[in-house]
Design a protein around this motif. Structure first.
Motif, PDB file in Angstrom:
ATOM      1  N   THR A 129       2.620   0.054 -10.611  1.00 23.93           N
ATOM      2  CA  THR A 129       1.203  -0.278 -10.781  1.00 23.93           C
ATOM      3  C   THR A 129       0.777  -0.340 -12.248  1.00 23.93           C
ATOM      4  O   THR A 129       0.053  -1.256 -12.657  1.00 23.93           O
ATOM      5  CB  THR A 129       0.330   0.770 -10.047  1.00 23.93           C
ATOM      6  N   TRP A 130       1.224   0.649 -13.055  1.00 20.73           N
ATOM      7  CA  TRP A 130       0.740   0.750 -14.442  1.00 20.73           C
ATOM      8  C   TRP A 130       1.865   0.723 -15.478  1.00 20.73           C
ATOM      9  O   TRP A 130       1.623   0.952 -16.665  1.00 20.73           O
ATOM     10  CB  TRP A 130      -0.049   2.058 -14.623  1.00 20.73           C
TER      11      TRP A 130
ATOM     12  N   ALA B  73       5.578   4.538  -7.646  1.00 23.49           N
ATOM     13  CA  ALA B  73       4.356   3.758  -7.424  1.00 23.49           C
ATOM     14  C   ALA B  73       3.584   3.559  -8.727  1.00 23.49           C
ATOM     15  O   ALA B  73       3.014   2.486  -8.971  1.00 23.49           O
ATOM     16  CB  ALA B  73       3.481   4.470  -6.391  1.00 23.49           C
ATOM     17  N   ALA B  74       3.565   4.578  -9.585  1.00 26.42           N
ATOM     18  CA  ALA B  74       2.861   4.470 -10.866  1.00 26.42           C
ATOM     19  C   ALA B  74       3.539   3.452 -11.785  1.00 26.42           C
ATOM     20  O   ALA B  74       2.866   2.667 -12.467  1.00 26.42           O
ATOM     21  CB  ALA B  74       2.809   5.842 -11.535  1.00 26.42           C
TER      22      ALA B  74
ATOM     23  N   ILE C 233      -4.131   4.200 -15.575  1.00 26.58           N
ATOM     24  CA  ILE C 233      -3.359   5.306 -15.020  1.00 26.58           C
ATOM     25  C   ILE C 233      -4.204   6.578 -15.031  1.00 26.58           C
ATOM     26  O   ILE C 233      -4.881   6.875 -16.017  1.00 26.58           O
ATOM     27  CB  ILE C 233      -2.047   5.496 -15.812  1.00 26.58           C
TER      28      ILE C 233
ATOM     29  N   ILE D  65       5.695   9.124  -6.140  1.00 24.18           N
ATOM     30  CA  ILE D  65       4.451   8.812  -6.836  1.00 24.18           C
ATOM     31  C   ILE D  65       4.736   8.124  -8.171  1.00 24.18           C
ATOM     32  O   ILE D  65       4.030   7.166  -8.552  1.00 24.18           O
ATOM     33  CB  ILE D  65       3.615  10.104  -7.035  1.00 24.18           C
TER      34      ILE D  65
ATOM     35  N   TRP E 177      -5.293   5.116  -6.935  1.00 24.23           N
ATOM     36  CA  TRP E 177      -4.602   3.846  -7.187  1.00 24.23           C
ATOM     37  C   TRP E 177      -5.550   2.645  -7.171  1.00 24.23           C
ATOM     38  O   TRP E 177      -5.136   1.534  -7.440  1.00 24.23           O
ATOM     39  CB  TRP E 177      -3.469   3.656  -6.183  1.00 24.23           C
ATOM     40  N   GLN E 178      -6.821   2.882  -6.904  1.00 22.03           N
ATOM     41  CA  GLN E 178      -7.798   1.789  -6.980  1.00 22.03           C
ATOM     42  C   GLN E 178      -8.211   1.495  -8.421  1.00 22.03           C
ATOM     43  O   GLN E 178      -8.828   0.472  -8.703  1.00 22.03           O
ATOM     44  CB  GLN E 178      -9.032   2.139  -6.148  1.00 22.03           C
TER      45      GLN E 178
ATOM     46  N   CYS F 294      -4.208   9.931  -3.508  1.00 21.74           N
ATOM     47  CA  CYS F 294      -3.525   8.911  -4.311  1.00 21.74           C
ATOM     48  C   CYS F 294      -4.059   7.519  -4.007  1.00 21.74           C
ATOM     49  O   CYS F 294      -4.173   6.681  -4.911  1.00 21.74           O
ATOM     50  CB  CYS F 294      -2.017   8.966  -4.067  1.00 21.74           C
ATOM     51  N   SER F 295      -4.412   7.256  -2.761  1.00 23.46           N
ATOM     52  CA  SER F 295      -5.005   5.966  -2.417  1.00 23.46           C
ATOM     53  C   SER F 295      -6.294   5.743  -3.203  1.00 23.46           C
ATOM     54  O   SER F 295      -6.570   4.639  -3.683  1.00 23.46           O
ATOM     55  CB  SER F 295      -5.291   5.915  -0.912  1.00 23.46           C
TER      56      SER F 295
ATOM     57  N   ASN G 235       0.865  -1.171   0.000  1.00 28.33           N
ATOM     58  CA  ASN G 235       0.000   0.000   0.000  1.00 28.33           C
ATOM     59  C   ASN G 235       0.906   1.227   0.000  1.00 28.33           C
ATOM     60  O   ASN G 235       1.469   1.597   1.030  1.00 28.33           O
ATOM     61  CB  ASN G 235      -0.911  -0.010   1.231  1.00 28.33           C
ATOM     62  N   TYR G 236       1.049   1.852  -1.159  1.00 29.06           N
ATOM     63  CA  TYR G 236       1.963   2.988  -1.283  1.00 29.06           C
ATOM     64  C   TYR G 236       1.464   4.232  -0.552  1.00 29.06           C
ATOM     65  O   TYR G 236       2.256   5.104  -0.208  1.00 29.06           O
ATOM     66  CB  TYR G 236       2.170   3.332  -2.765  1.00 29.06           C
TER      67      TYR G 236
END
Length: 369
Positions: free
Chosen positions: A235-236, A231-232, A272, A228, A267-268, A263-264, A3-4
């Protein structure tokens, strides 16, 4: 899955930057200088303290005094923390029990073995909470010296000590042990900045000039950008475009809690986010919290609400001139009284350019919607 963007404690890989603060904390820990972490609520003081403990790799305990309602509660929470620390100093149960029994037998305290270390329980109530805290911390220090180990005692929500006690006796004994300590490093923090400043800045209080005071500010945009985008990428497999990042920073005004909250939310998504997605998410957060914020603001006086509404659309250095008085519809003296309370309650702060601004970007967003 990491969980970033936690909205509670940011620990481990979810911790972002604060390199300068961490270096300063480590310097003070190694130099036996007590530390005061101070900032508005939700700026990440507790996460910073725990991260510093993790990275220096000394045995530590986090004593949260938030639920303490009396001096006896404070005493019990500190004793629980001491028991946990002893468990980190000695892992062998038989040796741990012997050490604790040898040191605490004279205090009429019963020692009980637990998973997290030991539990210290009272056999009687012949000693005051103040005296028990003093003796217990002195004995913990003696054990640390004998073990030749440096340890950390992090006392969080420390303003409670000033709220629930009728004198400054507990403050005085903690100062006494902290200033003499060579093997216990003391860290203090609290969520009520006004009460913490009273405890540590008032020359009549025991903690005056004891600590190195570290003010925790907002994290710079360039540091958030790195984190960020990391994390991106994870994730993407792509970084956010600059417009999207700027929208995040604009909406949250770099307030640590709200950067993570927004951001939480973003990020769901499986895709992007774009700039438009950021503003839609922020609007959703505002709508979900609107009634809560309105209920909170209703508790303020009419003059305080007038001033907040004005500051929602005016970030200014001049609040007491003729034009500002007309715009706010308050006299300079009424503005001054309202401002003092709003600053004390962390609704308003003065930025690095000496402008008065609303501290919580979501409150500002509700007032300008």
């Amino acid at each position: 899955m990491l969980n970033y963007f936690p909205t509670a404690l940011a620990l481990g890989e979810a911790f972002c930057n604060r390199k300068d603060e961490l270096n300063r904390i480590h310097y003070n820990l190694k130099g036996n200088t007590p530390i005061l972490l101070i900032s508005p609520r939700r700026y990440g003081k507790t996460s910073l303290a725990l991260k510093s403990c993790e990275t220096i790799k000394w045995p530590y305990v986090h004593v949260d005094l938030y639920k303490a309602l009396s001096s006896n509660d404070i005493e019990q929470y500190i004793l629980q923390g001491i028991g946990q620390l002893l468990g980190k100093l000695e892992s062998t149960p038989s040796k741990l029990l012997k050490i604790a029994s040898d040191y605490f037998a004279s205090m009429q305290i019963k020692v009980v073995l637990e998973k997290a270390g030991i539990k210290l329980e009272f056999d009687s109530r012949n000693t005051s909470a103040t005296e028990t805290i003093l003796q217990s911390l002195e004995k913990l220090h003696a054990i640390a010296i004998k073990q030749n180990k440096k340890i950390i005692l992090f006392l969080d929500e420390f303003q409670v000590v000033g709220e629930v006690t009728h004198d400054h006796a507990i403050e005085a004994v903690i100062r006494e042990v902290a200033q003499k300590s060579t093997h216990i490093a003391y860290m203090f923090s609290g969520s009520n900045r006004h009460l913490m400043e009273q405890m540590f800045y008032d020359r009549k209080r025991p903690f005056y000039k004891l600590c190195d005071q570290i003010k925790v500010d907002r994290i710079a945009a360039k540091e958030y950008e790195k984190y960020i985008n990391l994390a991106a990428q994870t994730t993407w497999n792509s970084e956010l475009d600059p417009d999207t990042l700027n929208a995040i920073f604009s909406a949250t005004e770099l307030h640590p809690y709200y950067v993570n909250k927004l951001c939480s939310f973003l990020w769901q998504s499986k895709k992007i986010p774009s700039k438009q997605d950021v503003w839609q998410a922020w609007q959703q957060i505002r709508l979900e919290n609107k009634s809560i914020i309105e209920g909170e603001l209703e508790l303020l006086s009419l003059n305080q609400r007038k001033l907040l509404i004005f500051l929602a659309t005016h970030e200014t250095k001049e609040l007491f001139g003729k034009k500002a008085s007309q715009d706010i519809n308050l006299t300079p003296s009424s503005t001054k009284r309202a401002l003092e309370t709003l600053i004390e309650k962390d609704y308003v702060y003065v930025d690095k350019d000496n402008c008065y601004r609303i501290l919580d970007p979501l409150i500002k967003s509700v007032l300008t919607a």
